[in-house]
Motif scaffolding. Structure first.
Motif, PDB file in Angstrom:
ATOM      1  N   LYS A   1       0.832  -1.207   0.000  1.00 21.48           N
ATOM      2  CA  LYS A   1       0.000   0.000   0.000  1.00 21.48           C
ATOM      3  C   LYS A   1       0.872   1.265   0.000  1.00 21.48           C
ATOM      4  CE  LYS A   1      -3.296   2.420   2.936  1.00 21.48           C
ATOM      5  NZ  LYS A   1      -4.004   2.405   4.218  1.00 21.48           N
ATOM      6  N   ILE A   2       1.876   1.298   0.852  1.00 19.23           N
ATOM      7  CA  ILE A   2       2.742   2.477   0.946  1.00 19.23           C
ATOM      8  C   ILE A   2       3.587   2.615  -0.322  1.00 19.23           C
ATOM      9  CG2 ILE A   2       4.634   3.549   2.221  1.00 19.23           C
ATOM     10  CD1 ILE A   2       3.464   2.122   4.756  1.00 19.23           C
ATOM     11  N   ARG A   3       4.081   1.494  -0.843  1.00 23.98           N
ATOM     12  CA  ARG A   3       4.889   1.524  -2.073  1.00 23.98           C
ATOM     13  C   ARG A   3       4.091   2.136  -3.215  1.00 23.98           C
ATOM     14  NH1 ARG A   3       4.865  -1.583  -6.413  1.00 23.98           N
ATOM     15  NH2 ARG A   3       3.773  -3.354  -5.489  1.00 23.98           N
ATOM     16  N   LYS A   4       2.865   1.682  -3.377  1.00 25.30           N
ATOM     17  CA  LYS A   4       2.028   2.198  -4.466  1.00 25.30           C
ATOM     18  C   LYS A   4       1.677   3.662  -4.242  1.00 25.30           C
ATOM     19  CE  LYS A   4       0.217  -2.195  -5.991  1.00 25.30           C
ATOM     20  NZ  LYS A   4      -0.951  -3.093  -6.092  1.00 25.30           N
ATOM     21  N   LYS A   5       1.444   4.030  -2.992  1.00 19.97           N
ATOM     22  CA  LYS A   5       1.139   5.417  -2.663  1.00 19.97           C
ATOM     23  C   LYS A   5       2.320   6.330  -3.019  1.00 19.97           C
ATOM     24  CE  LYS A   5      -0.985   7.813   1.194  1.00 19.97           C
ATOM     25  NZ  LYS A   5      -1.377   7.703   2.585  1.00 19.97           N
ATOM     26  N   ARG A   6       3.530   5.811  -2.869  1.00 18.19           N
ATOM     27  CA  ARG A   6       4.745   6.573  -3.192  1.00 18.19           C
ATOM     28  C   ARG A   6       5.058   6.551  -4.689  1.00 18.19           C
ATOM     29  NH1 ARG A   6       3.995   8.070   1.386  1.00 18.19           N
ATOM     30  NH2 ARG A   6       5.354   7.778   3.162  1.00 18.19           N
ATOM     31  N   GLY A   7       4.300   5.749  -5.443  1.00 14.61           N
ATOM     32  CA  GLY A   7       4.514   5.681  -6.888  1.00 14.61           C
ATOM     33  C   GLY A   7       5.717   4.855  -7.283  1.00 14.61           C
ATOM     34  N   LEU A   8       6.101   3.914  -6.438  1.00 14.44           N
ATOM     35  CA  LEU A   8       7.247   3.062  -6.735  1.00 14.44           C
ATOM     36  C   LEU A   8       6.780   1.711  -7.263  1.00 14.44           C
ATOM     37  CD1 LEU A   8       9.429   3.642  -3.542  1.00 14.44           C
ATOM     38  CD2 LEU A   8       9.918   4.466  -5.836  1.00 14.44           C
ATOM     39  N   THR A   9       7.533   1.179  -8.219  1.00 14.68           N
ATOM     40  CA  THR A   9       7.277  -0.175  -8.680  1.00 14.68           C
ATOM     41  C   THR A   9       7.971  -1.142  -7.733  1.00 14.68           C
ATOM     42  OG1 THR A   9       9.248  -0.299 -10.072  1.00 14.68           O
ATOM     43  CG2 THR A   9       7.214   0.592 -11.088  1.00 14.68           C
ATOM     44  N   LEU A  10       7.615  -2.391  -7.841  1.00  6.81           N
ATOM     45  CA  LEU A  10       8.260  -3.437  -7.047  1.00  6.81           C
ATOM     46  C   LEU A  10       9.762  -3.438  -7.326  1.00  6.81           C
ATOM     47  CD1 LEU A  10       7.227  -5.753  -5.138  1.00  6.81           C
ATOM     48  CD2 LEU A  10       7.452  -7.249  -7.104  1.00  6.81           C
ATOM     49  N   THR A  11      10.125  -3.321  -8.597  1.00  5.94           N
ATOM     50  CA  THR A  11      11.538  -3.316  -8.998  1.00  5.94           C
ATOM     51  C   THR A  11      12.281  -2.132  -8.398  1.00  5.94           C
ATOM     52  OG1 THR A  11      10.970  -4.417 -11.078  1.00  5.94           O
ATOM     53  CG2 THR A  11      13.102  -3.296 -10.983  1.00  5.94           C
ATOM     54  N   GLN A  12      11.676  -0.949  -8.452  1.00  4.41           N
ATOM     55  CA  GLN A  12      12.332   0.242  -7.917  1.00  4.41           C
ATOM     56  C   GLN A  12      12.581   0.121  -6.419  1.00  4.41           C
ATOM     57  OE1 GLN A  12       9.333   2.993  -9.301  1.00  4.41           O
ATOM     58  NE2 GLN A  12      10.714   3.850 -10.860  1.00  4.41           N
ATOM     59  N   LEU A  13      11.574  -0.319  -5.686  1.00  6.01           N
ATOM     60  CA  LEU A  13      11.745  -0.461  -4.240  1.00  6.01           C
ATOM     61  C   LEU A  13      12.804  -1.502  -3.927  1.00  6.01           C
ATOM     62  CD1 LEU A  13      11.085   0.120  -1.308  1.00  6.01           C
ATOM     63  CD2 LEU A  13       9.089  -1.382  -1.516  1.00  6.01           C
TER      64      LEU A  13
ATOM     65  N   GLU B   1      13.967  -2.540   7.913  1.00  8.62           N
ATOM     66  CA  GLU B   1      14.562  -1.212   8.067  1.00  8.62           C
ATOM     67  C   GLU B   1      14.949  -0.621   6.716  1.00  8.62           C
ATOM     68  OE1 GLU B   1      17.678  -2.166  10.855  1.00  8.62           O
ATOM     69  OE2 GLU B   1      16.479  -1.458  12.557  1.00  8.62           O
ATOM     70  N   LYS B   2      15.499  -1.452   5.842  1.00  8.36           N
ATOM     71  CA  LYS B   2      15.864  -0.991   4.498  1.00  8.36           C
ATOM     72  C   LYS B   2      14.624  -0.506   3.743  1.00  8.36           C
ATOM     73  CE  LYS B   2      19.841  -3.959   3.409  1.00  8.36           C
ATOM     74  NZ  LYS B   2      20.284  -4.966   2.430  1.00  8.36           N
ATOM     75  N   ILE B   3      13.567  -1.306   3.805  1.00  7.36           N
ATOM     76  CA  ILE B   3      12.332  -0.971   3.097  1.00  7.36           C
ATOM     77  C   ILE B   3      11.731   0.315   3.656  1.00  7.36           C
ATOM     78  CG2 ILE B   3       9.961  -1.721   2.650  1.00  7.36           C
ATOM     79  CD1 ILE B   3      11.079  -4.622   2.573  1.00  7.36           C
ATOM     80  N   SER B   4      11.677   0.424   4.983  1.00  9.28           N
ATOM     81  CA  SER B   4      11.075   1.621   5.599  1.00  9.28           C
ATOM     82  C   SER B   4      11.870   2.873   5.247  1.00  9.28           C
ATOM     83  CB  SER B   4      10.951   1.455   7.114  1.00  9.28           C
ATOM     84  OG  SER B   4      12.203   1.452   7.738  1.00  9.28           O
ATOM     85  N   LYS B   5      13.182   2.743   5.158  1.00  6.69           N
ATOM     86  CA  LYS B   5      14.018   3.894   4.811  1.00  6.69           C
ATOM     87  C   LYS B   5      13.722   4.372   3.393  1.00  6.69           C
ATOM     88  CE  LYS B   5      18.783   5.495   4.633  1.00  6.69           C
ATOM     89  NZ  LYS B   5      20.193   5.163   4.805  1.00  6.69           N
ATOM     90  N   VAL B   6      13.617   3.448   2.453  1.00  4.60           N
ATOM     91  CA  VAL B   6      13.332   3.818   1.067  1.00  4.60           C
ATOM     92  C   VAL B   6      11.925   4.421   0.948  1.00  4.60           C
ATOM     93  CG1 VAL B   6      13.000   2.942  -1.280  1.00  4.60           C
ATOM     94  CG2 VAL B   6      14.917   2.108   0.100  1.00  4.60           C
ATOM     95  N   LEU B   7      10.976   3.855   1.667  1.00  5.09           N
ATOM     96  CA  LEU B   7       9.598   4.352   1.603  1.00  5.09           C
ATOM     97  C   LEU B   7       9.415   5.657   2.382  1.00  5.09           C
ATOM     98  CD1 LEU B   7       7.590   1.020   1.960  1.00  5.09           C
ATOM     99  CD2 LEU B   7       7.973   2.368  -0.122  1.00  5.09           C
ATOM    100  N   GLY B   8      10.387   5.981   3.218  1.00 10.24           N
ATOM    101  CA  GLY B   8      10.311   7.225   3.984  1.00 10.24           C
ATOM    102  C   GLY B   8       9.295   7.185   5.099  1.00 10.24           C
ATOM    103  N   VAL B   9       9.126   6.000   5.694  1.00 10.07           N
ATOM    104  CA  VAL B   9       8.197   5.858   6.809  1.00 10.07           C
ATOM    105  C   VAL B   9       8.920   5.206   7.982  1.00 10.07           C
ATOM    106  CG1 VAL B   9       6.157   5.663   5.343  1.00 10.07           C
ATOM    107  CG2 VAL B   9       7.350   3.591   6.049  1.00 10.07           C
ATOM    108  N   GLU B  10       8.346   5.379   9.152  1.00  8.88           N
ATOM    109  CA  GLU B  10       8.921   4.722  10.320  1.00  8.88           C
ATOM    110  C   GLU B  10       8.634   3.225  10.238  1.00  8.88           C
ATOM    111  OE1 GLU B  10       8.048   6.488  14.120  1.00  8.88           O
ATOM    112  OE2 GLU B  10       7.806   8.447  13.190  1.00  8.88           O
ATOM    113  N   LEU B  11       9.513   2.444  10.799  1.00  5.38           N
ATOM    114  CA  LEU B  11       9.378   0.989  10.782  1.00  5.38           C
ATOM    115  C   LEU B  11       8.037   0.550  11.346  1.00  5.38           C
ATOM    116  CD1 LEU B  11      10.656  -1.745  10.193  1.00  5.38           C
ATOM    117  CD2 LEU B  11      11.791  -1.629  12.406  1.00  5.38           C
ATOM    118  N   LYS B  12       7.575   1.226  12.379  1.00  2.65           N
ATOM    119  CA  LYS B  12       6.310   0.835  13.013  1.00  2.65           C
ATOM    120  C   LYS B  12       5.140   0.918  12.045  1.00  2.65           C
ATOM    121  CE  LYS B  12       5.055   5.308  14.959  1.00  2.65           C
ATOM    122  NZ  LYS B  12       4.661   6.020  16.135  1.00  2.65           N
TER     123      LYS B  12
END
Length: 112
Positions: A8-20, A48-59
């Protein structure tokens, strides 16, 4: 639920699976398995890696929300968060308050 949150967050950020996957330095297939909840227990390091790229807190990625726990307050908070993320400053939003009040007043008036 972690996978759905990431998706949900990835799509909201406009990132593809490959980009993330590339930006988080993990394999696309591994990320896909996490999102589809085939792998429902990714390591904290990967999260942690995923949350950093998405720009959200891990929680935010691991937060479990019940479908029945919806509240009007959470909807308002989500809207406020979206407005902030889109770059709308609170002072600008306050200026629109007058417009909202006018529309509300106008909608309560009945033409005779």
């Amino acid at each position: 639920m972690i996978g759905k949150n990431i998706n949900k967050i990835r799509k909201k950020r406009g990132l593809t699976l490959t980009q993330l996957a590339e930006q988080a330095n993990i394999s696309k297939s591994y990320l896909s398995n996490i999102e589809r909840e085939i792998n429902d227990n990714p390591s904290i390091h990967v999260m942690e890696k995923i949350s950093k790229v998405l720009g959200v807190e891990l929680k935010n990625l691991i937060e479990v929300k019940s479908e029945n726990s919806f509240s009007p307050e959470s909807e308002w908070l989500e809207l406020a968060k979206e407005l902030k993320e889109s770059g709308i400053e609170i002072d600008i939003l306050r200026e629109y308050k007058t417009v909202f009040e006018f529309v509300k007043w106008k909608n309560t008036k009945v033409d005779f």
